[in-house]
Design an enzyme around this catalytic site. Sequence first.
Site, PDB file in Angstrom:
ATOM      1  N   ARG A 129       0.866  -1.149   0.129  1.00  0.00           N
ATOM      2  CA  ARG A 129       0.068  -0.033  -0.001  1.00  0.00           C
ATOM      3  C   ARG A 129       0.804   1.290   0.054  1.00  0.00           C
ATOM      4  O   ARG A 129       2.342   1.133   0.159  1.00  0.00           O
ATOM      5  CB  ARG A 129      -0.746   0.000   1.116  1.00  0.00           C
ATOM      6  CG  ARG A 129      -0.311   0.140   2.668  1.00  0.00           C
ATOM      7  CD  ARG A 129      -1.291   0.081   3.649  1.00  0.00           C
ATOM      8  NE  ARG A 129      -0.465   0.599   5.093  1.00  0.00           N
ATOM      9  CZ  ARG A 129      -1.278   0.616   6.062  1.00  0.00           C
ATOM     10  NH1 ARG A 129      -2.558   0.584   6.095  1.00  0.00           N
ATOM     11  NH2 ARG A 129      -0.621   0.941   7.126  1.00  0.00           N
ATOM     12  N   ASN A 167      -4.973   8.116   3.921  1.00  0.00           N
ATOM     13  CA  ASN A 167      -5.162   7.432   5.424  1.00  0.00           C
ATOM     14  C   ASN A 167      -3.726   7.202   5.812  1.00  0.00           C
ATOM     15  O   ASN A 167      -2.737   6.801   5.100  1.00  0.00           O
ATOM     16  CB  ASN A 167      -5.610   5.936   4.992  1.00  0.00           C
ATOM     17  CG  ASN A 167      -5.733   5.215   6.387  1.00  0.00           C
ATOM     18  OD1 ASN A 167      -6.457   5.564   6.950  1.00  0.00           O
ATOM     19  ND2 ASN A 167      -4.535   4.154   6.388  1.00  0.00           N
ATOM     20  N   GLU A 168      -3.408   7.490   6.945  1.00  0.00           N
ATOM     21  CA  GLU A 168      -2.133   7.656   7.563  1.00  0.00           C
ATOM     22  C   GLU A 168      -0.901   8.257   6.708  1.00  0.00           C
ATOM     23  O   GLU A 168       0.008   7.437   6.198  1.00  0.00           O
ATOM     24  CB  GLU A 168      -1.784   6.084   8.122  1.00  0.00           C
ATOM     25  CG  GLU A 168      -2.539   5.921   9.125  1.00  0.00           C
ATOM     26  CD  GLU A 168      -2.009   4.323   9.710  1.00  0.00           C
ATOM     27  OE1 GLU A 168      -2.538   4.228  10.914  1.00  0.00           O
ATOM     28  OE2 GLU A 168      -1.483   3.584   9.238  1.00  0.00           O
ATOM     29  N   GLU A 325      -8.070   5.246  14.923  1.00  0.00           N
ATOM     30  CA  GLU A 325      -7.648   3.758  14.717  1.00  0.00           C
ATOM     31  C   GLU A 325      -7.166   3.376  16.259  1.00  0.00           C
ATOM     32  O   GLU A 325      -6.062   4.089  16.727  1.00  0.00           O
ATOM     33  CB  GLU A 325      -6.577   3.539  13.696  1.00  0.00           C
ATOM     34  CG  GLU A 325      -7.290   3.630  12.424  1.00  0.00           C
ATOM     35  CD  GLU A 325      -6.178   2.927  11.383  1.00  0.00           C
ATOM     36  OE1 GLU A 325      -5.585   2.310  11.683  1.00  0.00           O
ATOM     37  OE2 GLU A 325      -6.507   3.483  10.047  1.00  0.00           O
ATOM     38  N   TRP A 333       2.136  -6.601  13.433  1.00  0.00           N
ATOM     39  CA  TRP A 333       3.147  -6.142  12.964  1.00  0.00           C
ATOM     40  C   TRP A 333       4.309  -6.038  13.848  1.00  0.00           C
ATOM     41  O   TRP A 333       5.614  -6.003  13.523  1.00  0.00           O
ATOM     42  CB  TRP A 333       3.072  -4.741  12.143  1.00  0.00           C
ATOM     43  CG  TRP A 333       2.073  -4.029  13.184  1.00  0.00           C
ATOM     44  CD1 TRP A 333       0.933  -3.658  12.852  1.00  0.00           C
ATOM     45  CD2 TRP A 333       2.401  -2.969  14.145  1.00  0.00           C
ATOM     46  NE1 TRP A 333       0.305  -2.525  13.977  1.00  0.00           N
ATOM     47  CE2 TRP A 333       1.493  -2.360  14.822  1.00  0.00           C
ATOM     48  CE3 TRP A 333       3.774  -2.750  14.927  1.00  0.00           C
ATOM     49  CZ2 TRP A 333       1.357  -1.601  15.874  1.00  0.00           C
ATOM     50  CZ3 TRP A 333       3.850  -1.974  16.073  1.00  0.00           C
ATOM     51  CH2 TRP A 333       2.650  -1.374  16.490  1.00  0.00           C
ATOM     52  N   LYS A 374      -4.561  -9.977   8.061  1.00  0.00           N
ATOM     53  CA  LYS A 374      -5.788 -10.774   8.714  1.00  0.00           C
ATOM     54  C   LYS A 374      -5.595 -11.365  10.019  1.00  0.00           C
ATOM     55  O   LYS A 374      -6.448 -11.799  10.750  1.00  0.00           O
ATOM     56  CB  LYS A 374      -5.879 -12.206   7.804  1.00  0.00           C
ATOM     57  CG  LYS A 374      -4.417 -12.960   7.635  1.00  0.00           C
ATOM     58  CD  LYS A 374      -4.902 -14.109   6.542  1.00  0.00           C
ATOM     59  CE  LYS A 374      -3.439 -14.892   6.400  1.00  0.00           C
ATOM     60  NZ  LYS A 374      -2.262 -14.336   5.996  1.00  0.00           N
TER      61      LYS A 374
END
Length: 692
Positions: A129, A167-168, A325, A333, A374
């Site tokens: 991303r 986003n971020e 968030e 991570w 996930k």
Amino acid sequence: MERTNPMRESQKELRWLGRGAVAPRRISFGADYNPDQWPKEFWAEDVRLMRQANVDIVSVGIFSWAQLQPTADAWNFGWLDEVMDLLYANEIAVDLATATASPPPWLTTAHPEILPVTERGETLYPGARQHWRPTSPVFRSYALRLVEKLAARYAAHPALTAWHVSNELGCHNAWDHSADATMAFRVWLHAKYGDIGTLNDAWGTAFWSQRYSAFEEILTPRLAAAHPNPSQQLDFKRFSSDALKQHLRAERDILRQVSPGIPVTTNFMVMDDIKAMNFADWAPEVDFISNDHYATSEPTARDELSFSANLTGNLAQGAPWYLMEHSTSAVNWQPVNLAKSRGELAADAMTHVAHGADAVCFFQWRQSRAGAEKYHSAMVPHAGENSDVFRDVVELGKTLSSLTGVAGTRRKPAQIAILFDWESWWASEQDSHHTDRFRYRDEALRWYRAILDAGHRADVRPASSGFEGYAIIVAPALHVLPETLAERLRGFVRDGGHLLLTYNSGIVDENDHAWLGGYPGPLRELLGIRVQEIVPLLEAHPIGLSDGAQASVWTEHVEVIDPSVEVVATYVDGELAGRPAITALATGTGSASYVSADLDEISRARMISRIAATARVTSALPADLRGKVELMLRTDGSADIAFLRNRSSHSIDASAAGQTRALVGHVREGGGLHLPAPGLAVVDMALLRHDF
């Protein structure tokens, strides 16, 4: 879509966050919602569970560009129309993302020139991303086209309550060394310095024969044969933060033009390890502050969470803000991703609320079945609704919906401020410094914890913010100290304030040029001392101080230059034995103290207590709760609401705080106040005892 919005008229969940604000009726609750990643038959089940959990706000479309625009000339808004309508029908507001965070494969295939480049000249390819250059005009044109389409289509939709830019920003693409970045860097430098001679002076290019004759010769600080020019590195960090800010502005301006009145935000990451964005500089660019935060498995993680939320609340200048968030349980991570213990989900969320958050959201609503995240927890885990995590989510939703007296209130300022400076963070951790063991963020956090250990409250504030109303300022490691900031600190002390400055301060000016004459540069006379030399320590060689303190990373050769200086402690070991380690100098009704070493926890708290006594700053906590409990306050201007957080690893009887009317989050035992571990209580401040 010409419908009225009863939610906007009756609940005003997030409209308070924008211009023309009014207070919401409750603390909002929700998550990132990614229905496009799931079959349609899941959607009705999602909203059923959302209503069960008291969810009233979700962020939608964050990584949906490829779904919304499957090819360069094709658009697919049907699924999003359905989702927006479904959420509206179930009284769930939408923070709609612009979906520009990750470009789709067709775009990178057609225009590989938008891909970012590392300092080694390596291209960052698609497959993850944020694979785009912040300065790419090609990417910008495609992104803004998407933003305009979204704004035009959904500006009047009754579910829309806020816009969520990208986003971020900068999470994975902040440091770009592409041709686009190089050209933009040169333009930025020309605007800053005006002529090449001024730049040469600012960068000290006489060293190592680096003198430039034209801006066209300048590159971004790429992989080099030795340490790249430190002033160039610092300017590149400033430029990179500005480049991302310009992208934020570009999307924001279109949203404001096409959908006036809808507030615009983007999710900050104020304590992220990447440290690429100067969020104090970004804060005025959005209509309300949002932040993402993820607790680590470190022993100090919950104090770090409080520190981050505190700084976010001060970036918002005390106004309510949005926790965009955080996690219900484990992330994916870290080297080892620990699940949260029972009680941590609620305690983490409520700590953010205590520091001013009026919206509490998670990543994400439903735990992904596929993809890189996930194994990242969610509000609805793989185990489904019949799980402890979802039951805790439902309980938190009930708690937040009950806090009608908290929503819309502001953080109540403390009497102590800790200064946080992104430029000192950047510069102090570049290469070719005194020690690789120094960490700016950790040093600031340690002093925050020392204040909590001493039983006091503190505000974590950008160094660029005002000092009015504070009795004490703690300035950890102000490595970059421009004369303008030094004069503001001198004025603070002249006006009767009490300053605590720590080691590694006043080392360089804004150009990363060393202050001559000894450190801490322009504050030597205020402190009455001069640091002749920095003496870092090897890992296995701690140094003792005369007051019993221990230093393990950093010491300094301090010389007293004002006979009025009080030497609070000296070094007792090594070559610095007998020399000053901690000093204080009174100036009128104010004072300036200096700590030249990284003290242990107990000694830091003792130092805070010493200065608090001098400044006549008292704790609002009884003696037996100080250090064990953190007190956080929100206020409506006439009445205060207190949040009491258990910082220890065991349950605490907090009855000494007085007979309180608990609003949420504690266990009553015989009429007293009991805080489990982890645990947080919300109580009426008016009923707390003030006579201890």
